[in-house]
Design an enzyme around this catalytic site. Structure first.
Site, PDB file in Angstrom:
ATOM      1  N   ARG A 157       0.795  -1.248   0.000  1.00  0.00           N
ATOM      2  CA  ARG A 157       0.000   0.000   0.000  1.00  0.00           C
ATOM      3  C   ARG A 157       0.823   1.292   0.000  1.00  0.00           C
ATOM      4  NH1 ARG A 157      -5.005   0.604   3.655  1.00  0.00           N
ATOM      5  NH2 ARG A 157      -3.432   0.917   5.259  1.00  0.00           N
ATOM      6  N   ASP A 158       2.148   1.185   0.027  1.00  0.00           N
ATOM      7  CA  ASP A 158       2.966   2.402  -0.030  1.00  0.00           C
ATOM      8  C   ASP A 158       4.255   2.138  -0.799  1.00  0.00           C
ATOM      9  OD1 ASP A 158       3.594   5.081   0.407  1.00  0.00           O
ATOM     10  OD2 ASP A 158       4.469   4.718   2.388  1.00  0.00           O
ATOM     11  N   LEU A 159       4.136   1.434  -1.922  1.00  0.00           N
ATOM     12  CA  LEU A 159       5.310   1.167  -2.747  1.00  0.00           C
ATOM     13  C   LEU A 159       5.740   2.456  -3.451  1.00  0.00           C
ATOM     14  CD1 LEU A 159       4.459  -2.272  -4.394  1.00  0.00           C
ATOM     15  CD2 LEU A 159       6.224  -1.818  -2.675  1.00  0.00           C
ATOM     16  N   ASN A 163      11.040   3.367  -0.758  1.00  0.00           N
ATOM     17  CA  ASN A 163      10.821   2.159   0.030  1.00  0.00           C
ATOM     18  C   ASN A 163      11.350   0.911  -0.671  1.00  0.00           C
ATOM     19  OD1 ASN A 163       9.605   3.591   2.083  1.00  0.00           O
ATOM     20  ND2 ASN A 163       7.513   3.219   1.366  1.00  0.00           N
ATOM     21  N   SER A 199       1.559   7.344  -0.766  1.00  0.00           N
ATOM     22  CA  SER A 199       2.212   8.588  -1.179  1.00  0.00           C
ATOM     23  C   SER A 199       1.602   9.011  -2.502  1.00  0.00           C
ATOM     24  CB  SER A 199       3.718   8.361  -1.328  1.00  0.00           C
ATOM     25  OG  SER A 199       4.270   7.912  -0.097  1.00  0.00           O
TER      26      SER A 199
END
Length: 305
Positions: A157-159, A163, A199
C-alpha cells in the site's frame, strides 16, 4: 527525496537540476528528534518519515541492525507498528528485512528492530540515472519481491522508490511496511486516523476514494515506479490536486525512450480499473519472456553471422 518543482525529476541533497539550473534541492535535514536512549550504541539516522524514525545501531558484539521508533506514544502508532511486525514476519527475508524484535519503550513509543539492509535506495539510483540493462534487472527484482509479498497475503500500500532498496547483486528488498495490510482485511485504521494510506505520486485511483484496496493497488504503484525509472519522473506531477486528477481521470503520457515491452507493461499496470490490471506474477512473466525472446534473437543473429 526532493524534486525539481519545474520538471519533477529527483534531486539529491543540495543538487542543482541539470535541466533547470535555477532549481536546487534543499540540503539534507537533521532528524527532528535526537537519538533515543537505547541498549546499544546509535550510529546515526537512516531515515525519517511522518510516523517514525529509523536509526542504525551498532552493538559491540553482534552485527549492526536497524531500529524503527514511532514518533508518537499513541494507540494508533502501536497498532501500526504491530501491523508492520506481523507483515515482516509473514513475508520474511530476503524480500523484506528480517524482523529481530519489537516492543514498547519506557516512554510508551513502539519500536521494531530489523536486519540492516545494505545497498542503494531506488530513489537515489533514479536521480543518478539508470542504464537500460540495470533498469530491467531492478524492475524484475521489484516484481519478484511484490509477487512474494502478495503470495504471503500482504498488500504493501505504499510502494515507492524510497521504500525499495537495491543490493549490489541486484536483489530488491521492500522497506517500510507500516501501511501494509493482510489481503482481505478492513481499513479501519485509515478511518480512525482520517488519513489516506500511501504517497500521492504512487497511489492507485482506488486508494484515493472509498473503493476496497487489493493487491492491484501495488501493481499500479509498480507501474508508476517503472515509468519513473525510464522517464525520471512519475506519470502525473504538479500540485496535489493535479496529481490526484491524473490518477483518477488522465491517461499516462507515453514513454518516449523506453522499449516497447516496458511501455506496454506500464500502460497495463496503470489502468484505472483495478480489475483490468494484470497481477504482479503476470507482469513478471511478461518481463521474463521478453528478456528470453531478446536473448534468443541475439543468439540467432550471432549464429547467422
Amino acid at each position: 527525496m526532493a524534486r525539481c518543482p519545474t520538471c519533477s525529476r529527483r534531486l539529491g541533497a543540495g543538487e542543482v537540476c541539470p535541466e533547470r539550473p535555477s532549481e536546487r534541492a534543499p540540503v539534507r535535514r537533521q532528524p527532528s528528534s535526537p537519538p533515543p536512549r537505547w541498549m546499544d550504541p546509535i550510529a546515526g539516522c537512516l531515515g525519517e518519515g511522518g510516523f517514525a524514525t529509523v536509526w542504525e545501531v551498532h552493538p559491540p558484539d553482534s552485527p549492526p541492525y536497524a531500529l524503527k521508533i514511532a514518533k508518537a506514544a499513541t494507540e494508533l502508532s502501536t497498532h501500526r507498528m504491530r501491523h508492520e511486525a506481523e507483515a515482516l514476519a509473514r513475508v520474511g527475508a530476503p524480500w523484506v528485512p528480517r524482523l529481530l524484535g519489537q516492543g514498547i519503550t519506557d516512554s510508551g513509543h513502539a519500536w521494531l528492530s530489523m536486519e540492516l539492509i545494505h545497498g542503494d535506495g531506488l530513489g537515489e539510483l533514479i536521480a543518478q540515472g539508470i542504464g537500460a540493462e540495470q533498469a530491467r534487472v531492478i524492475l524484475r527484482g521489484l516484481l519478484e519481491a511484490v509477487v512474494h509479498l502478495h503470495a504471503a497475503g500482504v498488500i504493501h500500500r505504499d510502494l515507492k522508490p524510497d521504500n525499495v532498496m537495491v543490493g549490489a547483486d541486484g536483489r530488491v528488498t521492500l522497506l517500510d511496511l507500516g501501511m501494509a495490510r493482510e489481503v482481505g482485511s478492513s481499513d479501519e485504521e485509515d478511518s480512525f486516523s482520517g488519513s489516506i494510506a500511501g504517497s500521492s505520486e504512487y497511489m492507485a485511483p482506488e486508494q484515493l476514494g472509498s473503493a476496497k484496496v487489493t493487491v492491484h493497488a501495488d501493481v499500479y504503484s509498480v507501474g508508476v515506479i517503472a515509468f519513473e525509472i525510464y522517464a525520471q519522473r512519475p506519470p502525473f506531477v504538479g500540485s496535489a490536486i493535479e496529481v490526484e486528477r491524473g490518477h483518477l481521470a488522465m491517461r499516462p503520457p507515453p514513454l518516449v525512450d523506453a522499449p516497447a515491452d516496458i511501455e506496454a507493461l506500464c500502460q497495463a499496470a496503470l489502468r484505472k480499473d483495478p480489475s483490468l490490471r494484470p497481477d504482479a506474477a503476470e507482469l513478471l512473466k511478461q518481463l521474463r519472456s521478453e528478456v528470453a525472446g531478446a536473448d534468443s534473437a541475439g543468439r540467432r543473429r550471432t549464429t547467422a553471422t
